[in-house]
Design an enzyme around this catalytic site. Structure first.
Site, PDB file in Angstrom:
ATOM      1  N   ARG A   1      33.933  56.518  44.269  1.00  0.00           N
ATOM      2  CA  ARG A   1      32.673  56.142  43.628  1.00  0.00           C
ATOM      3  C   ARG A   1      32.700  56.443  42.135  1.00  0.00           C
ATOM      4  O   ARG A   1      31.757  56.094  41.431  1.00  0.00           O
ATOM      5  CB  ARG A   1      31.526  56.935  44.248  1.00  0.00           C
ATOM      6  CG  ARG A   1      30.689  56.139  45.229  1.00  0.00           C
ATOM      7  CD  ARG A   1      29.752  57.116  45.899  1.00  0.00           C
ATOM      8  NE  ARG A   1      28.539  56.527  46.356  1.00  0.00           N
ATOM      9  CZ  ARG A   1      28.277  56.280  47.637  1.00  0.00           C
ATOM     10  NH1 ARG A   1      29.173  56.530  48.559  1.00  0.00           N
ATOM     11  NH2 ARG A   1      27.122  55.795  47.985  1.00  0.00           N
TER      12      ARG A   1
ATOM     13  N   ARG B   1      17.529  57.099  58.094  1.00  0.00           N
ATOM     14  CA  ARG B   1      18.199  58.145  57.330  1.00  0.00           C
ATOM     15  C   ARG B   1      17.204  58.778  56.379  1.00  0.00           C
ATOM     16  O   ARG B   1      16.368  58.093  55.799  1.00  0.00           O
ATOM     17  CB  ARG B   1      19.344  57.528  56.525  1.00  0.00           C
ATOM     18  CG  ARG B   1      20.668  57.700  57.205  1.00  0.00           C
ATOM     19  CD  ARG B   1      21.746  56.954  56.532  1.00  0.00           C
ATOM     20  NE  ARG B   1      21.791  57.151  55.081  1.00  0.00           N
ATOM     21  CZ  ARG B   1      22.687  56.591  54.302  1.00  0.00           C
ATOM     22  NH1 ARG B   1      23.616  55.819  54.828  1.00  0.00           N
ATOM     23  NH2 ARG B   1      22.684  56.785  53.012  1.00  0.00           N
TER      24      ARG B   1
ATOM     25  N   ARG C   1      16.303  49.872  57.459  1.00  0.00           N
ATOM     26  CA  ARG C   1      17.548  50.277  58.143  1.00  0.00           C
ATOM     27  C   ARG C   1      17.306  51.360  59.195  1.00  0.00           C
ATOM     28  O   ARG C   1      16.621  52.335  58.966  1.00  0.00           O
ATOM     29  CB  ARG C   1      18.532  50.806  57.093  1.00  0.00           C
ATOM     30  CG  ARG C   1      19.790  51.405  57.675  1.00  0.00           C
ATOM     31  CD  ARG C   1      20.921  51.336  56.711  1.00  0.00           C
ATOM     32  NE  ARG C   1      20.900  52.399  55.718  1.00  0.00           N
ATOM     33  CZ  ARG C   1      21.879  52.576  54.831  1.00  0.00           C
ATOM     34  NH1 ARG C   1      22.916  51.772  54.813  1.00  0.00           N
ATOM     35  NH2 ARG C   1      21.791  53.552  53.957  1.00  0.00           N
TER      36      ARG C   1
ATOM     37  N   ARG D   1      19.642  56.165  44.038  1.00  0.00           N
ATOM     38  CA  ARG D   1      21.017  55.834  44.463  1.00  0.00           C
ATOM     39  C   ARG D   1      21.521  54.565  43.766  1.00  0.00           C
ATOM     40  O   ARG D   1      22.684  54.471  43.403  1.00  0.00           O
ATOM     41  CB  ARG D   1      21.079  55.680  45.986  1.00  0.00           C
ATOM     42  CG  ARG D   1      21.175  57.038  46.692  1.00  0.00           C
ATOM     43  CD  ARG D   1      20.547  57.031  48.080  1.00  0.00           C
ATOM     44  NE  ARG D   1      21.146  56.112  48.998  1.00  0.00           N
ATOM     45  CZ  ARG D   1      20.505  55.556  50.038  1.00  0.00           C
ATOM     46  NH1 ARG D   1      19.229  55.835  50.272  1.00  0.00           N
ATOM     47  NH2 ARG D   1      21.125  54.752  50.840  1.00  0.00           N
TER      48      ARG D   1
ATOM     49  N   LYS E   1      28.733  47.791  53.319  1.00  0.00           N
ATOM     50  CA  LYS E   1      30.091  48.342  53.355  1.00  0.00           C
ATOM     51  C   LYS E   1      30.427  48.897  54.738  1.00  0.00           C
ATOM     52  O   LYS E   1      31.503  48.664  55.269  1.00  0.00           O
ATOM     53  CB  LYS E   1      30.261  49.471  52.331  1.00  0.00           C
ATOM     54  CG  LYS E   1      30.043  49.047  50.889  1.00  0.00           C
ATOM     55  CD  LYS E   1      30.416  50.153  49.919  1.00  0.00           C
ATOM     56  CE  LYS E   1      29.552  51.381  50.001  1.00  0.00           C
ATOM     57  NZ  LYS E   1      28.197  51.209  49.483  1.00  0.00           N
TER      58      LYS E   1
HETATM   59  P1  ADP Z   1      24.737  54.854  50.541  1.00  0.00           P
HETATM   60  O1  ADP Z   1      25.893  53.983  50.155  1.00  0.00           O
HETATM   61  O2  ADP Z   1      23.713  54.135  51.331  1.00  0.00           O
HETATM   62  O3  ADP Z   1      24.209  55.709  49.435  1.00  0.00           O
HETATM   63  P2  ADP Z   1      26.510  56.665  51.923  1.00  0.00           P
HETATM   64  O4  ADP Z   1      26.403  56.949  53.368  1.00  0.00           O
HETATM   65  O5  ADP Z   1      27.758  56.002  51.429  1.00  0.00           O
HETATM   66  O6  ADP Z   1      25.224  55.849  51.618  1.00  0.00           O
HETATM   67  O7  ADP Z   1      26.319  57.990  51.078  1.00  0.00           O
HETATM   68  C1  ADP Z   1      25.181  58.825  51.220  1.00  0.00           C
HETATM   69  C2  ADP Z   1      25.193  59.903  50.153  1.00  0.00           C
HETATM   70  O8  ADP Z   1      26.397  60.709  50.299  1.00  0.00           O
HETATM   71  C3  ADP Z   1      25.258  59.397  48.716  1.00  0.00           C
HETATM   72  O9  ADP Z   1      23.975  59.114  48.197  1.00  0.00           O
HETATM   73  C4  ADP Z   1      25.927  60.583  48.005  1.00  0.00           C
HETATM   74  O10 ADP Z   1      25.000  61.622  47.787  1.00  0.00           O
HETATM   75  C5  ADP Z   1      26.918  61.083  49.033  1.00  0.00           C
HETATM   76  N1  ADP Z   1      28.244  60.457  48.851  1.00  0.00           N
HETATM   77  C6  ADP Z   1      28.862  59.580  49.716  1.00  0.00           C
HETATM   78  N2  ADP Z   1      30.067  59.207  49.225  1.00  0.00           N
HETATM   79  C7  ADP Z   1      30.229  59.862  48.055  1.00  0.00           C
HETATM   80  C8  ADP Z   1      31.251  59.882  47.054  1.00  0.00           C
HETATM   81  N3  ADP Z   1      32.368  59.149  47.190  1.00  0.00           N
HETATM   82  N4  ADP Z   1      31.069  60.664  45.968  1.00  0.00           N
HETATM   83  C9  ADP Z   1      29.968  61.402  45.822  1.00  0.00           C
HETATM   84  N5  ADP Z   1      28.947  61.432  46.708  1.00  0.00           N
HETATM   85  C10 ADP Z   1      29.073  60.681  47.812  1.00  0.00           C
END
Ligand code: ADP
Length: 218
Positions: free
Chosen positions: A88, A156, A127, A167, A13
Site C-alpha cells: 500500500r 465491519r 457490505r 480510508r 480486491k
Molecule cells: P479496505 O481495503 O477496505 O480498507 P482492508 O481489509 O484491506 O480493507 O484493510 C483494513 C485496514 O487494515 C486498513 O484500513 C488499514 O488500517 C489496515 N491495512 C490493511 N493492509 C494494510 C497495509 N498493506 N498497510 C497498512 N495498513 C494496512
C-alpha cells in the site's frame, strides 16, 4: 504466480483475489484479514500496533511487512500469492520485491481496479462479511446468514461513512503512487475502469480473464 491487486477500499480486491487464487492455485494473502486476526487476539505481540485500523489509518510499514513475511511462509503460498491490500506504500512495494527476490521470484502481474467514488460508497455502506470464511456480500442480496457457513453476517467496524472517507483519502495519498511504481516495473500492468454499480463481480472477473489472456498470462 505473484499478482498484486491495486484499488481503493471497496474496489473488489478481496473478491477477485479469491477467484485468481483458484485459477492460479496460489494463496490469497489479505493483509486486512491478517491484521484483523491480530486485532482479535489481545495476547499477540503486535496487538497494540494494529489498533490504528479502527480509525481507518494505515498500520506501519514495518509491522505489515513483518506480517506478510511471516504469512508467506505458510504452505498455501508455495505456488505463489495473490496480494490483496498489500503493498500500500512504496516502502511496502520495495519490501515485497526484496521478499520475492530472496525466493528467486518477482511480481508477475498488477491488476489495478479503478472504481469511481459513488460505486465505492454504495458497496462499502452495504457490505456484509461472513466472520468465518470472510466471504463478502451486499445487503441488497437480503441474506442474514452466510450460505456456506450458516453464520450470521456482520458489518465491519470500519465500514461507516466517516472511516470510509478517511480510508479513501489514505488510499489517494499513499497508494496511488504505486501505480507509477508498477508501471515502471517489468510486471504486466492491467487497469480496469469500473463506474457502474450494477456491474457484477462475475463481469469484472471475465474482463480480468480476457486481459490476462491478451497478455498471455493464461
Ligand atoms: P479496505 O481495503 O477496505 O480498507 P482492508 O481489509 O484491506 O480493507 O484493510 C483494513 C485496514 O487494515 C486498513 O484500513 C488499514 O488500517 C489496515 N491495512 C490493511 N493492509 C494494510 C497495509 N498493506 N498497510 C497498512 N495498513 C494496512
Amino acid at each position: 504466480m505473484y499478482i498484486v491487486l491495486l484499488g481503493p477500499p471497496g474496489s473488489g480486491k478481496g473478491t477477485q483475489a479469491e477467484v485468481l487464487s483458484r485459477v492460479f492455485d496460489a494463496g490469497h494473502l489479505s493483509t486486512g484479514d491478517l491484521l484483523r486476526d491480530i486485532l482479535e487476539n489481545q495476547d499477540h505481540p503486535l496487538y497494540p500496533k494494529v489498533q490504528v485500523i479502527k480509525e481507518g489509518r494505515l498500520v506501519s510499514d514495518e509491522v505489515v511487512n513483518q506480517v506478510v513475511e511471516d504469512g508467506l511462509k505458510r504452505p498455501e503460498f508455495r505456488n505463489g500469492a495473490i496480494f490483496d491490500g498489500y503493498p500500500r506504500t512504496p516502502a511496502q512495494a520495495a519490501a515485497l520485491d526484496r521478499m520475492l527476490a530472496a525466493r528467486g521470484k518477482k511480481v508477475d502481474v498488477v491488476i489495478d481496479l479503478d472504481v469511481t467514488k459513488d460505486v465505492l460508497l454504495y458497496r462499502l455502506l452495504g457490505r456484509l462479511v461472513c466472520p468465518r470464511c470472510k466471504r463478502i456480500f451486499h445487503e441488497r442480496q437480503g441474506l442474514a446468514e452466510c450460505p456456506d457457513c450458516g453464520v450470521e453476517l456482520v458489518r465491519r467496524g470500519d465500514d461507516n461513512e466517516e472511516t470510509i472517507m478517511q480510508r479513501l483519502e489514505e488510499y489517494k495519498d499513499k497508494t496511488a503512487v504505486l501505480q507509477d511504481y508498477y508501471r515502471n516495473s517489468p510486471a504486466v500492468y492491467i487497469r480496469l475502469r469500473i463506474s457502474d454499480a450494477s456491474k457484477t463481480a462475475g463481469d469484472v472477473q471475465e474482463e480480468i480473464t480476457d486481459r490476462l489472456r491478451q497478455h498471455n498470462v493464461i
